[in-house]
Design an enzyme around this catalytic site. Structure first.
Site, PDB file in Angstrom:
ATOM      1  N   LYS A 180     -12.960  -2.011   6.378  1.00 42.78           N
ATOM      2  CA  LYS A 180     -12.377  -2.963   7.335  1.00 42.78           C
ATOM      3  C   LYS A 180     -12.950  -2.997   8.758  1.00 42.78           C
ATOM      4  CE  LYS A 180      -8.337  -2.801   4.272  1.00 42.78           C
ATOM      5  NZ  LYS A 180      -8.849  -3.781   3.586  1.00 42.78           N
ATOM      6  N   TRP A 233       0.652  -1.040  -0.141  1.00 44.78           N
ATOM      7  CA  TRP A 233       0.102   0.073   0.017  1.00 44.78           C
ATOM      8  C   TRP A 233       0.860   1.207   0.067  1.00 44.78           C
ATOM      9  CZ3 TRP A 233      -3.962  -1.544  -1.982  1.00 44.78           C
ATOM     10  CH2 TRP A 233      -4.627  -2.909  -1.563  1.00 44.78           C
ATOM     11  N   ASP A 252      -1.975   6.416   6.168  1.00 44.97           N
ATOM     12  CA  ASP A 252      -2.735   5.549   5.692  1.00 44.97           C
ATOM     13  C   ASP A 252      -3.513   4.528   6.816  1.00 44.97           C
ATOM     14  OD1 ASP A 252      -4.554   3.575   4.360  1.00 44.97           O
ATOM     15  OD2 ASP A 252      -3.207   3.001   2.953  1.00 44.97           O
TER      16      ASP A 252
HETATM   17  C1  LIG Z   1      -3.689  -0.241   4.174  1.00 51.11           C
HETATM   18  C2  LIG Z   1      -4.606  -0.414   2.888  1.00 51.11           C
HETATM   19  N1  LIG Z   1      -4.628   1.037   2.115  1.00 51.11           N
HETATM   20  C3  LIG Z   1      -5.211   0.960   1.141  1.00 51.11           C
HETATM   21  C4  LIG Z   1      -5.929   0.121   0.560  1.00 51.11           C
HETATM   22  C5  LIG Z   1      -6.776   0.217  -0.638  1.00 51.11           C
HETATM   23  O1  LIG Z   1      -8.039   0.520  -0.289  1.00 51.11           O
HETATM   24  P1  LIG Z   1      -9.473   0.777  -1.480  1.00 51.11           P
HETATM   25  O2  LIG Z   1      -9.612  -0.480  -1.773  1.00 51.11           O
HETATM   26  O3  LIG Z   1     -10.376   1.233  -0.540  1.00 51.11           O
HETATM   27  O4  LIG Z   1      -8.616   1.775  -2.364  1.00 51.11           O
HETATM   28  C6  LIG Z   1      -6.039  -1.154   1.398  1.00 51.11           C
HETATM   29  C7  LIG Z   1      -6.839  -2.209   0.806  1.00 51.11           C
HETATM   30  O5  LIG Z   1      -7.099  -3.288   1.608  1.00 51.11           O
HETATM   31  C8  LIG Z   1      -5.208  -1.462   2.585  1.00 51.11           C
HETATM   32  O6  LIG Z   1      -5.301  -2.503   3.350  1.00 51.11           O
END
Ligand SMILES: Cc1ncc(COP(=O)(O)O)c(C=O)c1O
Length: 361
Positions: free
Chosen positions: A196, A103, A172
Site C-alpha cells: 500500500k 483485518w 497492523d
Molecule cells: C489493514 C490490513 N491488514 C492486513 C491486510 C492483509 O494483507 P496481505 O494481503 O499482505 O496479507 C490488509 C490487506 O488489504 C490490510 O488492509
C-alpha cells in the site's frame, strides 16, 4: 511515457512515478553490474547494500531507537496474524485484541486457532465498524495489545493510540505505515504488508523490539520465528529481492523528495481534507466513518443509490480516475489516497465529484 491514470487503488496501490522511473532506468544494468537487481545473488555485496539501505532509511524515517530491528518476512500481513501469537504469547498467556473490522477479526481468528486466551478488549461491530472504540477493557497481564491502526475497508483510523501501561502494543499498520510520524516507544511490534504505502506485494515489513524477538520459542519452526529473521538480517533464505529493492527506493523518495514523515503527514492531511470537505459540503455524497475516526488514507463514501454508485465508478474510470469501487465486502465507494497519490489526483477527483453531483443530484 504511456498513459497513466489517477490511481485510487487500495492495494497493490500507486507508487511514486519517480520511483517507477528509477526502476525502469536501472532495470537492465543495476549499478554497473551488467545484470538486473532480480538476477543477482541475494548474498552479493550489491544486494546487501540495498537491503541495509532499506532498513536504515525506514529506521531514520520512523526515528526508531536502537532496540528496534526492521525485518522483511514473506506471507504478507496475513502471515503476521499467526506469527504474532506464535512468537509473542506463551500457551497460557492472555492476549488483548481491539476489533475494528475485517483485518482485526482475521487476526483474532488466528490467535484463537493457536489456542491463546483472546480478550476482545473492545469492538466497533455494533455499528458496522464505523468508528474506533474509545473505551478499552484491557487486561494488565496480557502478553500484548493488538490493534489495526487503519481499517482499509471501512475507512477508520486510530488518531492516537491506546495507553496500555507496560503491555506492549502490536499494530497492523498495513494501510498507514510511513504516512505520519510515530512515537514508537509503546510498540513492541509493528507490521505492514508492503503493497500500500511501501512497494509491491510479497513481503511484510516487521518492526520489532529486542525484548519481543527474545520471546520467540525455541520449539517453533525456524521460518516462523522472529529470532531467525533478526539473527540473519532477513537473509536466512532467499528474500523477495525485487520487493525489498522497491521499498528501499520508496523510503529514499520519502526522505529525499518528500522530506520526511512530518512533511508527508501535512501533505496527506491536505489531500484528505480536500476530499472530506467535498463530501461534507454535499448532500449527495455520504461519508461512512464517524468524523472523529475518519482515515486519512482510505476515504469511504456512499451515493444515494447503488445504481448511482456503479455509474459514478464507471464514469470516473472513463475520466482517468481508477480504483474507486468500495471493497467487495461492503460496496459503496472508496478512494485510497496513500503517500504516492498526489494532490493533483485529489483535485481531479473532487472536480469530477462536483460535476457528477450537478448532473445526477
Ligand atoms: C489493514 C490490513 N491488514 C492486513 C491486510 C492483509 O494483507 P496481505 O494481503 O499482505 O496479507 C490488509 C490487506 O488489504 C490490510 O488492509
Amino acid at each position: 511515457m504511456g498513459h497513466r491514470i489517477h490511481n485510487f487503488n487500495a492495494g497493490p496501490a500507486a507508487l511514486p512515478l519517480a520511483v517507477l522511473a528509477e526502476i525502469q532506468s536501472e532495470l537492465l544494468d543495476f549499478k554497473n553490474t551488467g545484470m538486473s537487481i532480480i538476477e543477482m545473488s541475494h548474498r552479493s555485496k550489491t544486494y546487501n547494500d540495498v537491503i541495509e539501505d532499506a532498513q536504515t532509511r525506514i529506521k531514520r524515517l520512523l526515528k526508531l531507537p536502537d532496540q528496534y530491528q526492521v525485518l522483511f518476512i514473506q506471507g504478507g500481513a496475513s502471515m503476521q496474524f499467526c506469527m504474532i501469537p506464535m512468537n509473542l504469547a506463551a500457551d497460557n498467556d492472555a492476549v488483548d485484541y481491539v476489533d475494528t473490522g475485517t483485518w482485526s477479526t482475521k487476526a483474532i481468528k488466528e490467535a484463537k486457532i493457536l489456542g491463546k486466551k483472546v480478550n476482545v478488549a473492545a469492538s466497533s461491530s455494533d455499528r458496522n465498524y464505523a468508528y474506533i472504540p474509545k473505551q478499552l477493557n484491557l487486561d494488565p497481564k496480557a502478553a500484548y495489545v493488538h490493534i489495526t491502526s487503519n481499517n482499509t475497508i471501512k475507512g477508520t483510523q486510530w488518531r492516537t493510540f491506546p495507553e496500555a501501561g507496560t503491555v506492549p502494543l502490536v499494530a497492523d499498520m498495513s494501510s498507514d505505515i510511513l504516512s505520519r510520524p510515530l512515537k514508537t516507544e509503546p510498540f513492541g511490534l509493528i507490521y505492514a504488508g508492503a503493497q500500500k504505502n511501501m512497494g509491491p506485494s510479497g513481503v511484510a515489513v516487521v518492526i520489532i523490539r529486542e525484548d519481543m524477538t527474545a520471546r520467540s520459542p525455541e520449539q517453533l519452526s525456524t521460518m516462523l520465528r522472529y529470532a531467525t529473521y533478526a539473527k540473519e538480517n532477513s537473509l536466512y533464505n532467499t528474500p523477495p529481492c525485487f520487493t525489498i529493492y522497491v521499498i528501499q527506493l520508496v523510503a529514499k523518495w520519502l526522505e529525499e523528495t518528500v522530506g520526511g514523515l512530518e512533511k508527508m503527514e501535512v501533505l496527506n492531511q491536505r489531500k484528505a481534507d480536500l476530499l472530506y470537505n467535498t463530501i461534507d459540503e454535499s448532500g449527495f455524497y455520504q461519508g461512512t466513518a464517524d468524523a472523529d475516526s475518519r482515515s486519512v488514507m482510505n476515504v469511504t463514501f456512499r451515493l444515494p443509490s447503488e445504481d448511482l454508485e456503479k455509474k459514478f465508478v464507471a464514469e470516473a474510470t472513463e475520466n482517468g480516475l481508477g480504483g474507486l469501487k468500495g471493497h467487495r465486502s461492503v460496496g459503496g465507494c472508496r478512494a485510497s489516497i496513500y503517500n504516492a497519490t498526489g494532490i493533483d489526483a485529489l483535485e481531479a477527483l473532487v472536480g469530477f465529484m462536483r460535476e457528477f453531483e450537478k448532473k445526477n443530484g
